[in-house]
Design a protein around this motif. Structure first.
Motif, PDB file in Angstrom:
ATOM      1  N   LEU A  11       0.780  -1.360   0.168  1.00 16.84           N
ATOM      2  CA  LEU A  11      -0.053   0.155   0.015  1.00 16.84           C
ATOM      3  C   LEU A  11       1.073   1.169  -0.222  1.00 16.84           C
ATOM      4  O   LEU A  11       1.844   1.219   0.774  1.00 16.84           O
ATOM      5  N   THR A  91      -2.997   1.236  -9.181  1.00 21.05           N
ATOM      6  CA  THR A  91      -3.379  -0.177  -8.377  1.00 21.05           C
ATOM      7  C   THR A  91      -4.047  -1.367  -9.153  1.00 21.05           C
ATOM      8  O   THR A  91      -4.773  -1.221 -10.323  1.00 21.05           O
ATOM      9  N   GLN A 117       0.569  -7.475  -5.401  1.00 18.27           N
ATOM     10  CA  GLN A 117      -0.597  -6.397  -5.361  1.00 18.27           C
ATOM     11  C   GLN A 117       0.047  -5.188  -4.971  1.00 18.27           C
ATOM     12  O   GLN A 117       0.787  -5.126  -4.054  1.00 18.27           O
ATOM     13  N   THR A 119      -1.391  -1.352  -4.310  1.00 22.09           N
ATOM     14  CA  THR A 119      -2.481  -0.601  -3.916  1.00 22.09           C
ATOM     15  C   THR A 119      -2.049   0.931  -3.699  1.00 22.09           C
ATOM     16  O   THR A 119      -1.213   1.075  -2.728  1.00 22.09           O
ATOM     17  N   SER A 121      -3.329   4.317  -2.562  1.00 20.24           N
ATOM     18  CA  SER A 121      -4.565   5.032  -1.992  1.00 20.24           C
ATOM     19  C   SER A 121      -4.122   5.812  -0.970  1.00 20.24           C
ATOM     20  O   SER A 121      -3.186   5.882  -0.250  1.00 20.24           O
TER      21      SER A 121
END
Length: 122
Positions: A11, A91, A117, A119, A121
């Motif tokens: 993230l 993303t 992954q 992401t 944000s």
């Protein structure tokens, strides 16, 4: 057994940076071009970067040009992706892939990793 194992996802806030790695085994890494492909939710795969066998030639899609950098270390059988100025639309699950055509289409790649992954944000 051919294996490509990605790592480094996570993230990150918009404008931030991440560095992905992909370690290869089971084949002669230095004989293959390496690429990165991503797939966002409910979208098809998007090729965005390839590096040739020696690392002397690279190609980028317009969506990442100037912000992402692909590199490789043949002694470590590893390809890297430095991602800067990340945007919300980055993303996706990021995959590394191996091929021998310096291709940009999924059909050009013979082996794929399992993905990591990313992401973006706030």
């Amino acid at each position: 057994e051919v294996q490509l194992v990605e790592s480094g996802g996570g993230l990150v806030q918009p404008g931030g940076s991440l560095r992905l790695s992909c370690v290869a085994s089971g084949f002669t890494f230095g004989s293959y071009d390496m690429s990165w492909v991503r797939q966002a939710p409910e979208k098809g795969p998007e090729w965005f970067s390839t590096i040739n066998t020696s690392g002397g030639s690279t190609d980028y899609g317009d969506t990442v040009k100037g912000r992402f950098t692909i590199s490789r270390d043949n002694a470590k059988s590893t390809v890297y992706l430095e991602m800067n100025s990340l945007k919300l639309e980055a993303t996706a699950v990021y995959y590394c892939a191996a091929g021998q055509l310096f291709g940009t289409q999924p059909k050009d790649f013979t082996s794929w990793g399992q993905g990591t992954q990313v992401t973006v944000s706030s």
